[in-house]
Design a protein around this motif. Structure first.
Motif, PDB file in Angstrom:
ATOM      1  N   THR A 100       0.838  -1.207   0.000  1.00  0.00           N
ATOM      2  CA  THR A 100       0.000   0.000   0.000  1.00  0.00           C
ATOM      3  C   THR A 100       0.872   1.256   0.000  1.00  0.00           C
ATOM      4  N   ILE A 101       1.950   1.219   0.777  1.00  0.00           N
ATOM      5  CA  ILE A 101       2.882   2.355   0.788  1.00  0.00           C
ATOM      6  C   ILE A 101       3.543   2.506  -0.578  1.00  0.00           C
ATOM      7  N   LEU A 102       3.896   1.369  -1.177  1.00  0.00           N
ATOM      8  CA  LEU A 102       4.508   1.391  -2.505  1.00  0.00           C
ATOM      9  C   LEU A 102       3.546   1.979  -3.535  1.00  0.00           C
ATOM     10  N   SER A 103       2.281   1.610  -3.440  1.00  0.00           N
ATOM     11  CA  SER A 103       1.282   2.136  -4.379  1.00  0.00           C
ATOM     12  C   SER A 103       1.164   3.651  -4.258  1.00  0.00           C
ATOM     13  N   ILE A 104       1.133   4.140  -3.020  1.00  0.00           N
ATOM     14  CA  ILE A 104       1.057   5.589  -2.799  1.00  0.00           C
ATOM     15  C   ILE A 104       2.284   6.284  -3.382  1.00  0.00           C
ATOM     16  N   THR A 105       3.446   5.685  -3.145  1.00  0.00           N
ATOM     17  CA  THR A 105       4.694   6.269  -3.649  1.00  0.00           C
ATOM     18  C   THR A 105       4.715   6.312  -5.170  1.00  0.00           C
ATOM     19  N   LEU A 106       4.254   5.242  -5.802  1.00  0.00           N
ATOM     20  CA  LEU A 106       4.246   5.196  -7.262  1.00  0.00           C
ATOM     21  C   LEU A 106       3.262   6.209  -7.848  1.00  0.00           C
ATOM     22  N   ILE A 107       2.137   6.403  -7.166  1.00  0.00           N
ATOM     23  CA  ILE A 107       1.186   7.431  -7.609  1.00  0.00           C
ATOM     24  C   ILE A 107       1.837   8.814  -7.534  1.00  0.00           C
ATOM     25  N   LEU A 108       2.515   9.074  -6.426  1.00  0.00           N
ATOM     26  CA  LEU A 108       3.216  10.354  -6.277  1.00  0.00           C
ATOM     27  C   LEU A 108       4.331  10.493  -7.311  1.00  0.00           C
ATOM     28  N   PHE A 109       4.954   9.372  -7.640  1.00  0.00           N
ATOM     29  CA  PHE A 109       6.007   9.372  -8.658  1.00  0.00           C
ATOM     30  C   PHE A 109       5.432   9.775 -10.014  1.00  0.00           C
ATOM     31  N   PHE A 110       4.254   9.251 -10.333  1.00  0.00           N
ATOM     32  CA  PHE A 110       3.581   9.626 -11.579  1.00  0.00           C
ATOM     33  C   PHE A 110       3.276  11.122 -11.605  1.00  0.00           C
ATOM     34  N   VAL A 111       2.785  11.630 -10.482  1.00  0.00           N
ATOM     35  CA  VAL A 111       2.461  13.060 -10.397  1.00  0.00           C
ATOM     36  C   VAL A 111       3.727  13.898 -10.564  1.00  0.00           C
ATOM     37  N   LEU A 112       4.804  13.451  -9.934  1.00  0.00           N
ATOM     38  CA  LEU A 112       6.080  14.162 -10.033  1.00  0.00           C
ATOM     39  C   LEU A 112       6.574  14.205 -11.477  1.00  0.00           C
ATOM     40  N   ILE A 113       6.460  13.078 -12.161  1.00  0.00           N
ATOM     41  CA  ILE A 113       6.884  13.018 -13.560  1.00  0.00           C
ATOM     42  C   ILE A 113       6.012  13.931 -14.418  1.00  0.00           C
ATOM     43  N   ASP A 114       4.715  13.952 -14.119  1.00  0.00           N
ATOM     44  CA  ASP A 114       3.799  14.802 -14.887  1.00  0.00           C
ATOM     45  C   ASP A 114       4.134  16.280 -14.709  1.00  0.00           C
ATOM     46  N   GLN A 115       4.580  16.642 -13.510  1.00  0.00           N
ATOM     47  CA  GLN A 115       4.868  18.044 -13.221  1.00  0.00           C
ATOM     48  C   GLN A 115       6.233  18.487 -13.737  1.00  0.00           C
ATOM     49  N   GLY A 117       8.641  16.237 -15.500  1.00  0.00           N
ATOM     50  CA  GLY A 117       9.202  15.502 -16.633  1.00  0.00           C
ATOM     51  C   GLY A 117      10.338  14.583 -16.249  1.00  0.00           C
ATOM     52  N   LEU A 118      11.467  15.183 -15.882  1.00  0.00           N
ATOM     53  CA  LEU A 118      12.661  14.439 -15.465  1.00  0.00           C
ATOM     54  C   LEU A 118      13.138  13.450 -16.527  1.00  0.00           C
ATOM     55  N   GLY A 119      12.837  13.753 -17.776  1.00  0.00           N
ATOM     56  CA  GLY A 119      13.261  12.874 -18.860  1.00  0.00           C
ATOM     57  C   GLY A 119      12.417  11.628 -19.008  1.00  0.00           C
ATOM     58  N   LEU A 120      11.282  11.588 -18.298  1.00  0.00           N
ATOM     59  CA  LEU A 120      10.416  10.402 -18.327  1.00  0.00           C
ATOM     60  C   LEU A 120       8.987  10.797 -18.708  1.00  0.00           C
ATOM     61  N   GLU A 121       8.878  11.685 -19.683  1.00  0.00           N
ATOM     62  CA  GLU A 121       7.584  12.273 -20.013  1.00  0.00           C
ATOM     63  C   GLU A 121       6.548  11.271 -20.506  1.00  0.00           C
ATOM     64  N   ASN A 122       6.985  10.149 -21.054  1.00  0.00           N
ATOM     65  CA  ASN A 122       6.042   9.168 -21.605  1.00  0.00           C
ATOM     66  C   ASN A 122       5.678   8.072 -20.610  1.00  0.00           C
ATOM     67  N   MET A 123       5.899   8.328 -19.333  1.00  0.00           N
ATOM     68  CA  MET A 123       5.632   7.329 -18.301  1.00  0.00           C
ATOM     69  C   MET A 123       4.178   6.860 -18.319  1.00  0.00           C
ATOM     70  N   SER A 124       3.261   7.768 -18.631  1.00  0.00           N
ATOM     71  CA  SER A 124       1.837   7.414 -18.606  1.00  0.00           C
ATOM     72  C   SER A 124       1.452   6.434 -19.706  1.00  0.00           C
ATOM     73  N   ASN A 125       2.338   6.240 -20.686  1.00  0.00           N
ATOM     74  CA  ASN A 125       2.040   5.322 -21.792  1.00  0.00           C
ATOM     75  C   ASN A 125       2.468   3.885 -21.510  1.00  0.00           C
ATOM     76  N   ILE A 126       3.063   3.667 -20.353  1.00  0.00           N
ATOM     77  CA  ILE A 126       3.525   2.321 -20.015  1.00  0.00           C
ATOM     78  C   ILE A 126       2.326   1.404 -19.779  1.00  0.00           C
ATOM     79  N   PRO A 127       2.331   0.206 -20.362  1.00  0.00           N
ATOM     80  CA  PRO A 127       1.234  -0.744 -20.119  1.00  0.00           C
ATOM     81  C   PRO A 127       1.114  -1.066 -18.632  1.00  0.00           C
ATOM     82  N   PRO A 128      -0.088  -1.033 -18.082  1.00  0.00           N
ATOM     83  CA  PRO A 128      -0.274  -1.255 -16.640  1.00  0.00           C
ATOM     84  C   PRO A 128       0.311  -2.569 -16.129  1.00  0.00           C
TER      85      PRO A 128
END
Length: 221
Positions: A100-115, A117-128
């Motif tokens: 559960t902690i990992l899930s929260i962290t990964l969600i925050l990681f997605f938000v961080l990348i969205d804000q 970029g950090l060279g990982l702009e296409n992160m949202s296109n990764i197959p679930p």
């Protein structure tokens, strides 16, 4: 690239999709790479399932994104379990809490990348499923961490990721995947190779280097 073999055509026309066939072949290839790494090279991994899972996941995420997710998963798991182990609770609930902690962290990681970029702009296109497959590495890491020391667990983690990268490199080459898809005799060949590896009793490359280094030290005394 290669002419489709009659056997491959027959399988594809009898209920097996090309994607499933490619994944099954990839699994055989990576499993053999794990065997070679373990019994000829001497690399330690989290068993055979983790490198296979990671290699196939990396083939969907791309290596850069896959390694970034892997780093987040391992750091989060290490930190969260270091705290949770101080709390007296059942093992499964501790692992579940870690997820559960990992899930929260990964969600925050997605938000961080969205804000940012950090060279990982296409992160949202990764197959679930590829994303979740990498996240399951947390379980392998924690099990090793519980049974052995942190350095030992990190060494196994390093070996697992390196072997997975080698596997990813091999199965993501189009020429290799196309050739294997249309030359399915490779699968029984890999079976034979694994049987031979299972019977191998010689020194692994890692042991050979260690003994050679030791003999040199003894000779210099």
């Amino acid at each position: 690239m290669f002419e489709t073999s009659k056997l491959t055509e027959w399988l594809l026309s009898h209920g097996i999709s090309q994607m499933v066939l490619e994944l099954l072949i990839a699994m055989c290839i990576v499993a053999t790479i794990v065997s070679i790494a373990r019994y000829l090279v001497g690399s330690k991994t989290y068993g055979i399932f983790a490198p296979i899972l990671l290699a196939i996941a990396y083939s969907y995420t791309g290596l850069k994104y896959g390694l970034a997710i892997t780093l987040v998963v391992i750091l989060t798991s290490l930190l969260s379990y270091s705290v949770l182990k101080k709390i007296r609770m059942h093992y499964i609930t501790r692992i579940a809490t870690n997820y559960t902690i990992l899930s929260i962290t990964l969600i925050l990681f997605f938000v961080l990348i969205d804000q940012f970029g950090l060279g990982l702009e296409n992160m949202s296109n990764i197959p679930p499923l590829a994303f979740i497959s990498i996240a399951t590495l947390s379980d392998f890491f924690i099990k090793q961490f519980v049974k052995k020391s942190l350095p030992s667990s990190l060494m196994s983690l390093f070996g697992t990721v390196v072997v997975a990268i080698v596997g990813w490199f091999v199965i993501s080459r189009e020429i290799i995947s196309d050739y294997a898809l249309n030359n399915l005799w490779i699968v029984p060949l890999l079976t034979a190779i694994n049987i031979l590896l299972g019977l191998f009793k010689g020194l692994r490359f890692k042991d050979y280097l260690r003994f050679r280094f030791t003999s040199r030290e003894d000779g210099n005394k």
